[in-house]
Scaffold this active site. Structure first.
Site, PDB file in Angstrom:
ATOM      1  N   HIS A 198     -27.067  31.498 -14.005  1.00  0.00           N
ATOM      2  CA  HIS A 198     -27.915  32.679 -13.745  1.00  0.00           C
ATOM      3  C   HIS A 198     -29.209  32.684 -14.568  1.00  0.00           C
ATOM      4  O   HIS A 198     -29.648  33.724 -15.037  1.00  0.00           O
ATOM      5  CB  HIS A 198     -27.128  33.978 -14.035  1.00  0.00           C
ATOM      6  CG  HIS A 198     -26.038  34.224 -13.045  1.00  0.00           C
ATOM      7  ND1 HIS A 198     -26.286  34.747 -11.794  1.00  0.00           N
ATOM      8  CD2 HIS A 198     -24.702  34.014 -13.103  1.00  0.00           C
ATOM      9  CE1 HIS A 198     -25.140  34.857 -11.135  1.00  0.00           C
ATOM     10  NE2 HIS A 198     -24.156  34.414 -11.901  1.00  0.00           N
ATOM     11  N   ASP A 240     -20.733  33.881 -16.607  1.00  0.00           N
ATOM     12  CA  ASP A 240     -20.040  33.871 -15.314  1.00  0.00           C
ATOM     13  C   ASP A 240     -20.665  32.852 -14.350  1.00  0.00           C
ATOM     14  O   ASP A 240     -21.813  32.444 -14.500  1.00  0.00           O
ATOM     15  CB  ASP A 240     -20.097  35.265 -14.679  1.00  0.00           C
ATOM     16  CG  ASP A 240     -21.530  35.730 -14.464  1.00  0.00           C
ATOM     17  OD1 ASP A 240     -22.368  35.486 -15.357  1.00  0.00           O
ATOM     18  OD2 ASP A 240     -21.819  36.314 -13.403  1.00  0.00           O
ATOM     19  N   GLU A 241     -19.870  32.469 -13.378  1.00  0.00           N
ATOM     20  CA  GLU A 241     -20.319  31.715 -12.201  1.00  0.00           C
ATOM     21  C   GLU A 241     -21.213  30.516 -12.542  1.00  0.00           C
ATOM     22  O   GLU A 241     -22.281  30.350 -11.969  1.00  0.00           O
ATOM     23  CB  GLU A 241     -21.082  32.655 -11.243  1.00  0.00           C
ATOM     24  CG  GLU A 241     -20.228  33.785 -10.730  1.00  0.00           C
ATOM     25  CD  GLU A 241     -20.968  34.676  -9.738  1.00  0.00           C
ATOM     26  OE1 GLU A 241     -20.379  34.956  -8.686  1.00  0.00           O
ATOM     27  OE2 GLU A 241     -22.109  35.090 -10.007  1.00  0.00           O
ATOM     28  N   VAL A 242     -20.756  29.670 -13.448  1.00  0.00           N
ATOM     29  CA  VAL A 242     -21.554  28.488 -13.764  1.00  0.00           C
ATOM     30  C   VAL A 242     -21.259  27.406 -12.711  1.00  0.00           C
ATOM     31  O   VAL A 242     -20.110  27.050 -12.476  1.00  0.00           O
ATOM     32  CB  VAL A 242     -21.224  27.953 -15.181  1.00  0.00           C
ATOM     33  CG1 VAL A 242     -22.112  26.764 -15.511  1.00  0.00           C
ATOM     34  CG2 VAL A 242     -21.395  29.063 -16.215  1.00  0.00           C
TER      35      VAL A 242
END
Ligand SMILES: *[C@@H]1O[C@H](CO)[C@@H](O)[C@H](O)[C@H]1NC(C)=O
Ligand SMILES: *[C@@H]1O[C@H](CO)[C@@H](O)[C@H](O)[C@H]1NC(C)=O
Ligand SMILES: *[C@@H]1O[C@H](CO)[C@@H](O)[C@H](O)[C@H]1NC(C)=O
Length: 537
Positions: free
Chosen positions: A274, A334-336
């Site tokens: 992100h 998060d969400e790597v």
């Protein structure tokens, strides 16, 4: 003539009040059943009514209070709440003459301990209060100013104006404190920029619902609106435009406005994923992705293998830790997406040397560990999204884990608390997801402690957050999309566990929504119906 004179003398007084009450009895009287939101821990009311006259009512400090007129938090709050109570109505009758034994003339505030007037609220702030509504002087007692703020909101909600313009409050006795200490709203100012004015409006609405944490997801892939003092290029290059930036002064404005309402500002600088927008203003920060053994020209997460990455982050977080006074910094995590790391030969080589093999979760943990250690040397505590726990990051004790994945979130709560980490729940409260109908009911019906675990584990649930992610939200629709849906979360996190009656909640929330509209919050309707007093929308 004489009759008219008499009427003028008396009718705006007691008789008018009694006539007004009598005329109203066939309808469900809104003063009869209270419209408190969220419901307090304990509430006793009687049918005895006290009358308030705008020209003859004031807030004051008790002579024994530890806080006085030099306490800005309270002085400002007195001004606001006077307006919320009287300011937005038309005074049909001007100054009524009320018999003194029926009049409520003053709310006297007493702070028992060091009031903390000049402090910032924290996770351990005492928000409890006791409110005694009677005439001629009602009393509000709290250990700290934070409890006074919550009590003033409750007091303002007890006062009702009928269609004749008369202000009344039932005699009542309220003892109250929150169920959870962390009650947050997440806003996202990267997918869309939110003007400072909109953020301040959100803080107002939060105070009306006894929320106490603004989780400011300030930057992300799409834009970097935070103007850094150490790295001005981050927002110069990474913001949508130079007018879509939060200057140091803007940030201070938000923090102080929040403080005056007993609200903490929790900054989130989400990494290593992100972070696309970070790369525009900081050379070599992001991982170059490869295609067919050549750099493809695109970039992935923050590059975890360079020393320059950590010296940059250390300087940036040093700044953040002084700009934001809160004890906590949210580090995201998060969400790597591992594809880019996997494509990069230097990254693979680094992993081999470290003995990570091809386990990219280990690389992610390595990165998070570096950042977590950095934050702890700055005397701050970290909050991370659940992936950081799930992917076996060795978390420092006290690191808070925020659970966002809907899946089996009760099981996740059980696991994380069994490992001894405090948690914040947001999985069932993604308010950016919209449905037809009354979805507030499902937010309201969540049982935060409904997982298998010891009492010690349950203690580790420090609260929750309603999240309004910004893909489809900007200043035009933030407020109606948040309110009153977030109010359901507000009551769940404040009121005792037993407060679960959906019909009663519907009745109170409908009126609470009208109250928010009167106070200038464009809260959307729950269902068909109307609001009794026209607002200033
Ligand atoms: C408030 O007072 C009115 C008028 O006496 C009474 O009808 C009503 O039941 C009271 N409400 C509560 C909640 O005590
Ligand atoms: C990075 O820092 C580590 C630890 O200080 C050091 O051993 C290493 O040589 C440095 N690498 C580079 C490329 O400077
Ligand atoms: C919880 O932990 C158990 C045992 O380690 C694991 O099998 C399970 O997948 C975890 N559940 C969640 C939702 O993380």
């Amino acid at each position: 003539m004489e009759q008219r004179g008499l009427a003028r003398l008396r009718l705006p007084g007691l008789l008018a009040l009694l006539a007004a009450l009598a005329a109203r009895t066939p309808r469900v009287s809104a003063s009869g059943d209270l419209n408190l939101w969220p419901l307090p821990v304990s509430l006793k009311t009687t049918p005895r009514l006290f009358y308030l006259s705008p020209g003859n009512f004031f807030f004051g400090h008790s002579p024994t209070s530890k806080a006085g007129p030099s306490c800005a938090v309270l002085q400002e709050a007195f001004r606001r709440y006077y307006d919320y109570i009287f300011g937005f109505y038309k005074w049909h009758h001007g100054h009524n003459k009320i018999p003194s034994e029926m009049e409520l003339q003053k709310l006297e505030v007493s702070v028992i301990m060091d009031p903390e007037c000049d402090s910032f609220p924290s996770i351990t702030s005492d928000e409890s209060y006791t409110l005694l509504v009677k005439g001629p002087v009602a009393t509000l007692t709290a250990n700290r100013v934070w409890g006074v703020l919550r009590g003033l909101e409750t007091f303002s909600q007890l006062i009702y104006q009928d269609s004749y313009g008369t202000f009344t409050a039932n005699e009542s006795n309220i003892v109250d404190s929150p169920r959870f200490p962390h009650r947050g709203i997440l806003i996202d100012t990267s997918r869309h920029f939110l003007p400072v004015k909109t953020i301040l409006k959100t803080l107002d609405a939060m105070a009306f619902n006894k929320f106490n944490v603004l989780h400011w997801h300030i930057v992300d892939d799409q834009s970097f609106p935070y103007q850094s003092i150490s790295f001005p290029e981050l927002s110069n290059k990474g913001s949508y435009s130079l007018s879509h930036v939060y200057t140091p002064n803007d940030v201070r404005t938000v923090i102080e406005y929040a403080r005056l309402r007993g609200i903490r500002v929790l900054p989130e600088f989400d990494s290593p994923g992100h972070t696309e927008s970070w790369g525009k203003g900081q050379k070599d920060l992001l991982t170059p992705c490869y295609h067919a053994r050549e750099p493809s020209g695109t970039f992935g997460p923050i590059n975890p293998i360079l020393n320059s990455t950590y010296s940059f982050l250390s300087k940036l977080f040093k700044e953040i830790s002084t700009v934001f006074p809160d004890e906590f910094i949210h580090l995201g995590g998060d969400e790597v997406n591992f594809n880019c790391w996997e494509s990069n030969p230097a990254v693979l080589n680094f992993m081999m040397n470290k003995g990570f093999g091809k386990n990219f979760k280990k690389l992610q943990s390595f990165y998070m560990q570096m950042v977590l250690d950095m934050i702890s040397t700055m005397k701050k505590r970290s909050i991370v999204w659940q992936e950081v726990y799930d992917d076996e990051g060795k978390l420092l004790p006290g690191t808070v884990v925020q659970v966002w994945k809907m899946g089996d979130f009760y099981k996740e709560l059980e696991n994380i608390t069994a490992a001894g980490f405090p948690v914040i729940i947001s999985a069932p409260w993604y308010l950016d997801v919209i449905n037809y109908g009354q979805d507030w009911r499902q937010y309201y019906s969540v049982k935060p402690l409904n997982f298998a675990g010891t009492p010690e584990q349950k203690q580790l649930v420090i609260g929750g957050e309603a999240c309004i992610w910004g893909e489809y939200v900007d200043a035009t629709n933030l407020t109606p999309r948040l309110w009153p849906r977030a109010s359901a979360v507000g009551e769940r996190l404040w009121s005792p566990q037993e407060v679960t009656d959906l019909d009663d909640a519907y009745r109170r929330l409908t009126r609470h929504r009208c109250r928010m509209v009167r106070r200038g919050i464009a809260a959307q309707p729950l269902f068909t119906g109307y609001c009794e007093h026209e607002g200033r929308m």
